[in-house]
Motif scaffolding. Structure first.
Motif, PDB file in Angstrom:
ATOM      1  N   ALA A  94      -1.461  -5.093 -29.171  1.00  0.00           N
ATOM      2  CA  ALA A  94      -2.152  -3.822 -28.915  1.00  0.00           C
ATOM      3  C   ALA A  94      -1.644  -3.175 -27.632  1.00  0.00           C
ATOM      4  N   ARG A  95      -1.426  -3.980 -26.592  1.00  0.00           N
ATOM      5  CA  ARG A  95      -0.911  -3.443 -25.325  1.00  0.00           C
ATOM      6  C   ARG A  95       0.498  -2.882 -25.506  1.00  0.00           C
ATOM      7  N   ARG A  96       1.343  -3.620 -26.221  1.00  0.00           N
ATOM      8  CA  ARG A  96       2.726  -3.170 -26.424  1.00  0.00           C
ATOM      9  C   ARG A  96       2.750  -1.854 -27.208  1.00  0.00           C
ATOM     10  N   LEU A  97       1.931  -1.750 -28.244  1.00  0.00           N
ATOM     11  CA  LEU A  97       1.885  -0.541 -29.063  1.00  0.00           C
ATOM     12  C   LEU A  97       1.391   0.646 -28.238  1.00  0.00           C
ATOM     13  N   ALA A  98       0.312   0.440 -27.490  1.00  0.00           N
ATOM     14  CA  ALA A  98      -0.248   1.522 -26.678  1.00  0.00           C
ATOM     15  C   ALA A  98       0.743   1.951 -25.605  1.00  0.00           C
ATOM     16  N   ARG A  99       1.434   0.997 -24.982  1.00  0.00           N
ATOM     17  CA  ARG A  99       2.415   1.323 -23.945  1.00  0.00           C
ATOM     18  C   ARG A  99       3.576   2.128 -24.519  1.00  0.00           C
ATOM     19  N   ALA A 100       4.031   1.750 -25.711  1.00  0.00           N
ATOM     20  CA  ALA A 100       5.128   2.475 -26.346  1.00  0.00           C
ATOM     21  C   ALA A 100       4.745   3.924 -26.624  1.00  0.00           C
ATOM     22  N   GLN A 101       3.509   4.136 -27.058  1.00  0.00           N
ATOM     23  CA  GLN A 101       3.056   5.497 -27.357  1.00  0.00           C
ATOM     24  C   GLN A 101       2.999   6.353 -26.097  1.00  0.00           C
ATOM     25  N   VAL A 102       2.659   5.721 -24.958  1.00  0.00           N
ATOM     26  CA  VAL A 102       2.607   6.451 -23.692  1.00  0.00           C
ATOM     27  C   VAL A 102       4.008   6.825 -23.230  1.00  0.00           C
ATOM     28  N   ARG A 103       4.957   5.924 -23.394  1.00  0.00           N
ATOM     29  CA  ARG A 103       6.311   6.148 -22.891  1.00  0.00           C
ATOM     30  C   ARG A 103       7.110   7.154 -23.722  1.00  0.00           C
ATOM     31  N   GLU A 104       6.676   7.416 -24.931  1.00  0.00           N
ATOM     32  CA  GLU A 104       7.470   8.243 -25.848  1.00  0.00           C
ATOM     33  C   GLU A 104       7.220   9.738 -25.722  1.00  0.00           C
ATOM     34  N   GLN A 105       6.242  10.157 -24.930  1.00  0.00           N
ATOM     35  CA  GLN A 105       5.932  11.582 -24.834  1.00  0.00           C
ATOM     36  C   GLN A 105       5.371  11.908 -23.458  1.00  0.00           C
ATOM     37  N   PRO A 106       5.401  13.181 -23.047  1.00  0.00           N
ATOM     38  CA  PRO A 106       4.867  13.548 -21.736  1.00  0.00           C
ATOM     39  C   PRO A 106       3.419  13.086 -21.566  1.00  0.00           C
ATOM     40  N   VAL A 107       3.135  12.498 -20.421  1.00  0.00           N
ATOM     41  CA  VAL A 107       1.821  11.897 -20.199  1.00  0.00           C
ATOM     42  C   VAL A 107       0.702  12.932 -20.253  1.00  0.00           C
ATOM     43  N   LEU A 108       0.908  14.083 -19.617  1.00  0.00           N
ATOM     44  CA  LEU A 108      -0.161  15.076 -19.568  1.00  0.00           C
ATOM     45  C   LEU A 108      -0.422  15.701 -20.928  1.00  0.00           C
ATOM     46  N   GLY A 109       0.552  15.635 -21.820  1.00  0.00           N
ATOM     47  CA  GLY A 109       0.369  16.177 -23.157  1.00  0.00           C
ATOM     48  C   GLY A 109      -0.166  15.163 -24.146  1.00  0.00           C
ATOM     49  N   SER A 110      -0.309  13.920 -23.704  1.00  0.00           N
ATOM     50  CA  SER A 110      -0.836  12.858 -24.573  1.00  0.00           C
ATOM     51  C   SER A 110      -1.856  12.041 -23.779  1.00  0.00           C
ATOM     52  N   TRP A 111      -2.814  12.767 -23.230  1.00  0.00           N
ATOM     53  CA  TRP A 111      -3.766  12.156 -22.298  1.00  0.00           C
ATOM     54  C   TRP A 111      -4.590  11.048 -22.954  1.00  0.00           C
ATOM     55  N   GLN A 112      -5.013  11.270 -24.198  1.00  0.00           N
ATOM     56  CA  GLN A 112      -5.832  10.257 -24.859  1.00  0.00           C
ATOM     57  C   GLN A 112      -5.045   8.970 -25.080  1.00  0.00           C
ATOM     58  N   ALA A 113      -3.751   9.095 -25.383  1.00  0.00           N
ATOM     59  CA  ALA A 113      -2.916   7.903 -25.541  1.00  0.00           C
ATOM     60  C   ALA A 113      -2.855   7.127 -24.231  1.00  0.00           C
ATOM     61  N   LEU A 114      -2.776   7.854 -23.104  1.00  0.00           N
ATOM     62  CA  LEU A 114      -2.765   7.193 -21.801  1.00  0.00           C
ATOM     63  C   LEU A 114      -4.083   6.470 -21.547  1.00  0.00           C
ATOM     64  N   ILE A 115      -5.190   7.144 -21.828  1.00  0.00           N
ATOM     65  CA  ILE A 115      -6.504   6.526 -21.595  1.00  0.00           C
ATOM     66  C   ILE A 115      -6.668   5.295 -22.489  1.00  0.00           C
ATOM     67  N   ASP A 116      -6.223   5.388 -23.736  1.00  0.00           N
ATOM     68  CA  ASP A 116      -6.304   4.230 -24.636  1.00  0.00           C
ATOM     69  C   ASP A 116      -5.512   3.056 -24.079  1.00  0.00           C
ATOM     70  N   TYR A 117      -4.302   3.336 -23.598  1.00  0.00           N
ATOM     71  CA  TYR A 117      -3.445   2.294 -23.028  1.00  0.00           C
ATOM     72  C   TYR A 117      -4.105   1.637 -21.821  1.00  0.00           C
ATOM     73  N   LEU A 118      -4.612   2.463 -20.904  1.00  0.00           N
ATOM     74  CA  LEU A 118      -5.232   1.924 -19.697  1.00  0.00           C
ATOM     75  C   LEU A 118      -6.505   1.151 -20.021  1.00  0.00           C
ATOM     76  N   THR A 119      -7.269   1.632 -20.984  1.00  0.00           N
ATOM     77  CA  THR A 119      -8.501   0.938 -21.363  1.00  0.00           C
ATOM     78  C   THR A 119      -8.196  -0.430 -21.963  1.00  0.00           C
ATOM     79  N   ILE A 120      -7.227  -0.478 -22.870  1.00  0.00           N
ATOM     80  CA  ILE A 120      -6.828  -1.755 -23.473  1.00  0.00           C
ATOM     81  C   ILE A 120      -6.368  -2.724 -22.400  1.00  0.00           C
ATOM     82  N   ASP A 121      -5.627  -2.202 -21.421  1.00  0.00           N
ATOM     83  CA  ASP A 121      -4.979  -3.063 -20.435  1.00  0.00           C
ATOM     84  C   ASP A 121      -5.891  -3.468 -19.283  1.00  0.00           C
ATOM     85  N   MET A 122      -6.906  -2.636 -18.948  1.00  0.00           N
ATOM     86  CA  MET A 122      -7.621  -2.855 -17.697  1.00  0.00           C
ATOM     87  C   MET A 122      -9.135  -2.966 -17.796  1.00  0.00           C
TER      88      MET A 122
END
Length: 243
Positions: free
Chosen positions: A108-136
């Motif tokens: 789950a962490r690897r998948l969420a991290r990949a989604q964050v790295r593949e697109q601009p962070v500010l344009g994919s804010w929910q993906a970033l929040i999902d990644y950080l929530t899973i991880d932290m």
């Protein structure tokens, strides 16, 4: 011709239709069908854990164990994010069973991290929040991270700055900005978690954020946000008007 040929060894007899083993196989088959045919909510939380344990403990009814893990660790996320040693030492578990659960959290962490790295962070804010929530969200210590971005707001570095309360003992404004210059970053996002569960910012959170933002302004490095993660949700200091 009484001997059994080595090429055709005797098979283990199939369990009778009314035997416990047959009943367990039927239950597992029904779980598998619901998983494959259904959507995200096809299985209850304890059934997800049960299905994962089935792969590690193939000849035992693991439903009671799955329910016990859910009760002890407080839910599906709590089980998957639990310490590996604590999982393996739980009655009825072991290293193989613990690994069957931990690989899901890792995936789950690897998948969420990949989604964050593949697109601009500010344009994919929910993906970033999902990644950080899973991880932290389920960490038992407070962890500070800095996400460094390029001029396209793509993530170029995710730095684990340190563990402990977010003050100048854990994070130094000048060091954060110096690191940004070394990486060629033009913006950054501060991140840390609250093990207490509540993501509400403290006075120290706000002070250190503004110190870093002020240091960055002098060198044209933008602090986009400071995100605080907790089990009860997340808070954006920018959204609250605190940056």
């Amino acid at each position: 011709m009484a001997e059994t040929s080595e090429l055709f060894p005797e098979r283990e007899p199939r369990p009778a239709a009314d035997s416990p083993a047959h009943g367990a196989e039927g239950h597992r088959a029904r779980l598998r069908k619901r998983l494959l045919d259904g959507g995200a909510e096809a299985l209850a939380d304890h059934e997800v854990i049960e299905y994962l344990l089935m792969t590690a403990i193939p000849r035992r009814d693991v439903k009671p164990l799955a329910r016990a893990l859910i009760q002890r660790f407080g839910g599906l996320a709590g089980v998957l994010n639990a310490d590996a040693t604590a999982l393996s030492k739980h009655p009825g578990m072991g290293e193989t069973s613990a690994a069957a659960l931990k690989i899901v959290a890792l995936s789950a962490r690897r998948l969420a991290r990949a989604q964050v790295r593949e697109q601009p962070v500010l344009g994919s804010w929910q993906a970033l929040i999902d990644y950080l929530t899973i991880d932290m969200a389920h960490l038992t210590v407070e962890r500070v991270r800095v996400l460094y971005l390029n001029h396209q707001n793509m993530l170029i570095q995710d730095d684990h700055v340190g563990d402990g309360s977010i003050d100048e003992a854990a994070i130094h404004p000048r060091e954060v900005i110096r690191r940004a210059l070394d990486l060629g970053a033009t913006a950054l996002i501060l991140v840390h978690n609250h093990p207490s569960g509540s993501p509400q910012p403290s006075r120290a959170d706000i002070q250190i954020t503004n110190q870093i933002a002020e240091a960055g302004r002098l060198l044209n490095i933008v602090v986009h946000d400071h995100v605080i993660i907790g089990r009860e949700g997340h808070v954006s200091l920018k959204a609250k008007g605190l940056i």
